[in-house]
Design a protein around this motif. Structure first.
Motif, mmCIF file in Angstrom:
data_model
loop_
_atom_site.group_PDB
_atom_site.id
_atom_site.type_symbol
_atom_site.label_atom_id
_atom_site.label_comp_id
_atom_site.label_asym_id
_atom_site.label_seq_id
_atom_site.Cartn_x
_atom_site.Cartn_y
_atom_site.Cartn_z
ATOM 1 N N LYS A 72 0.797 -1.233 0.000
ATOM 2 C CA LYS A 72 0.000 0.000 0.000
ATOM 3 C C LYS A 72 0.834 1.290 0.000
ATOM 4 C CE LYS A 72 -4.371 -1.453 2.008
ATOM 5 N NZ LYS A 72 -5.338 -1.155 3.072
ATOM 6 N N GLY A 133 -7.171 1.749 17.334
ATOM 7 C CA GLY A 133 -6.305 1.344 16.219
ATOM 8 C C GLY A 133 -5.756 2.547 15.488
ATOM 9 N N ALA A 134 -4.480 2.439 15.111
ATOM 10 C CA ALA A 134 -3.832 3.549 14.384
ATOM 11 C C ALA A 134 -2.917 2.971 13.307
ATOM 12 C CB ALA A 134 -3.046 4.424 15.361
ATOM 13 N N GLY A 136 -2.770 1.125 9.227
ATOM 14 C CA GLY A 136 -3.089 1.671 7.909
ATOM 15 C C GLY A 136 -4.558 2.053 7.778
ATOM 16 N N ASN A 157 -4.579 3.306 20.933
ATOM 17 C CA ASN A 157 -3.838 2.250 20.216
ATOM 18 C C ASN A 157 -2.870 1.575 21.168
ATOM 19 O OD1 ASN A 157 -3.284 0.914 17.695
ATOM 20 N ND2 ASN A 157 -1.295 1.903 17.695
ATOM 21 N N LYS A 162 2.055 5.787 18.178
ATOM 22 C CA LYS A 162 1.397 5.812 16.863
ATOM 23 C C LYS A 162 0.072 6.555 16.930
ATOM 24 C CE LYS A 162 1.053 1.952 14.201
ATOM 25 N NZ LYS A 162 1.181 0.500 13.984
ATOM 26 N N THR A 195 -10.614 -0.385 14.466
ATOM 27 C CA THR A 195 -9.827 -0.497 13.229
ATOM 28 C C THR A 195 -8.613 -1.387 13.452
ATOM 29 O OG1 THR A 195 -8.320 1.377 13.574
ATOM 30 C CG2 THR A 195 -10.493 1.881 12.655
ATOM 31 N N MET A 248 -18.262 -1.314 4.567
ATOM 32 C CA MET A 248 -17.175 -0.421 4.129
ATOM 33 C C MET A 248 -16.589 -0.921 2.805
ATOM 34 S SD MET A 248 -13.823 0.516 6.367
ATOM 35 C CE MET A 248 -12.261 1.006 5.660
ATOM 36 N N LEU A 249 -16.442 -2.246 2.719
ATOM 37 C CA LEU A 249 -15.909 -2.850 1.491
ATOM 38 C C LEU A 249 -16.895 -2.632 0.336
ATOM 39 C CD1 LEU A 249 -13.371 -4.465 0.851
ATOM 40 C CD2 LEU A 249 -14.656 -6.556 1.248
ATOM 41 N N GLN A 252 -16.769 0.742 -1.042
ATOM 42 C CA GLN A 252 -15.590 0.954 -1.894
ATOM 43 C C GLN A 252 -15.791 0.395 -3.298
ATOM 44 O OE1 GLN A 252 -11.641 0.958 -0.141
ATOM 45 N NE2 GLN A 252 -12.507 0.063 1.687
#
Ligand SMILES: NC(=O)c1ccc[n+]([C@@H]2O[C@H](COP(=O)([O-])OP(=O)(O)OC[C@H]3O[C@@H](n4cnc5c(N)ncnc54)[C@H](OP(=O)(O)O)[C@@H]3O)[C@@H](O)[C@H]2O)c1
Length: 262
Positions: A72, A133-134, A136, A157, A162, A195, A248-249, A252
């Motif tokens: 990514k 979460g932090a 990607g 996180n 992070k 996340t 979410m997917l 997208q």
């Protein structure tokens, strides 16, 4: 599914490749809307990424490719351009190949996440949000939430440095948003977002304690598989609304469909 010379071809680049399910989901989505698009996973080792991207540039029936772990960030150096969203997040997850063979990197995680909330009637503007979460995906959701106008965003996180770095990066872009890093009581928030990757395995601990979170609050878990994580099951038990990663997917996919139609 019939793939012909008229089909629009897409790829998903990853290493390892066994766990990649996005291509099946994308193929099913395009079939359901009647678009002649075919997506194939490509197993690409990090050292071969540049050569593979240079080859795709020459393939005239390729409309784009998805990029996942571990490419990514590294893919950026092989592209002609990236969008301001991808620059802010520091990662690309979809590359559009234009008719002229230019490669434009974008990151659809942030928009996909926000669209999924709005589609499920979860208001974001002026709400208090706790994100755990932090990594990607967490970077994308944090920028997406700030862009969508949340009143307050707290980032928790395991690696606290992070979380602090992400909070600082978001404030630098969105100075009007109150962003902080550190531990917080989930019950004080309107929206709680997981996340982290905790929840993918059945024996994972919960990513955070949601004691006291009930009706009126929403718990979003961006993990796609399982569809209902342990965190979501607990939130449902407590009467909270939940949203899983599949939305979410799906959001997208719609964005990709729009991008390749252009
Ligand atoms: N629904 C979608 O469209 C979508 C899109 C992208 C990603 N995702 C999902 O989001 C999840 C995260 O992906 P990612 O790309 O952000 O991964 P990543 O960059 O590797 O980040 C992983 C995150 O999880 C945390 N974490 C991992 N193991 C942990 C543990 N044992 N205890 C506490 N925290 C832990 C990490 O904390 P540290 O920083 O402390 O390591 C980090 O915040 C995955 O499940 C992925 O499939 C879903």
């Amino acid at each position: 599914m019939e793939i012909t010379g008229k089909s629009k071809i897409m790829f998903v680049l990853a290493d390892p490749i066994d766990h990649v399910r996005a291509s099946a989901v994308i193929n099913a989505y395009f079939r359901s809307i009647g678009d002649d698009v075919a997506v194939s996973p490509l197993h690409v080792l990090p050292g071969d990424l540049g050569a593979v991207v240079a080859s795709i540039r020459l393939m005239r029936n390729v409309f784009g490719f998805g990029v996942t772990i571990p490419h990514k960030t590294r893919v950026i150096e092989h592209l002609d351009e990236i969008t301001s969203t991808a620059r802010m997040i520091g990662a690309v997850n979809f590359v559009k190949r234009t008719a002229e063979g230019r490669l434009v990197g974008d990151n659809l995680d942030a928009r996909g996440f926000i669209e999924s909330l709005l589609e499920c009637d979860v208001a974001v503007r002026n709400r208090k949000v706790l994100q755990v979460g932090a990594g990607g995906a967490g970077r994308a959701t944090a920028f997406g939430l700030a862009e969508a106008g949340v009143a307050e965003l707290t980032i928790m996180n395991r690696d606290e440095e992070k979380a602090r770095a992400l909070a600082a990066a978001v404030v630098a872009q969105y100075p009007a948003t109150k962003v902080s890093a550190g531990r917080a009581e989930a019950r004080a928030f309107d929206l709680i977002v997981n996340t982290t990757s905790l929840g993918m395995k059945a024996d994972d601990p919960l990513p955070l304690d949601i004691e006291g979170v009930g009706p009126g609050a929403t718990v979003s878990d961006i993990i796609v598989n399982p569809a209902v994580t342990r965190l979501m099951a607990k939130a449902i038990e407590q009467g909270a609304k939940t949203i899983g990663g599949k939305s979410m997917l799906d959001a997208q996919m719609v964005l990709v469909a729009r991008l390749i139609a252009r």
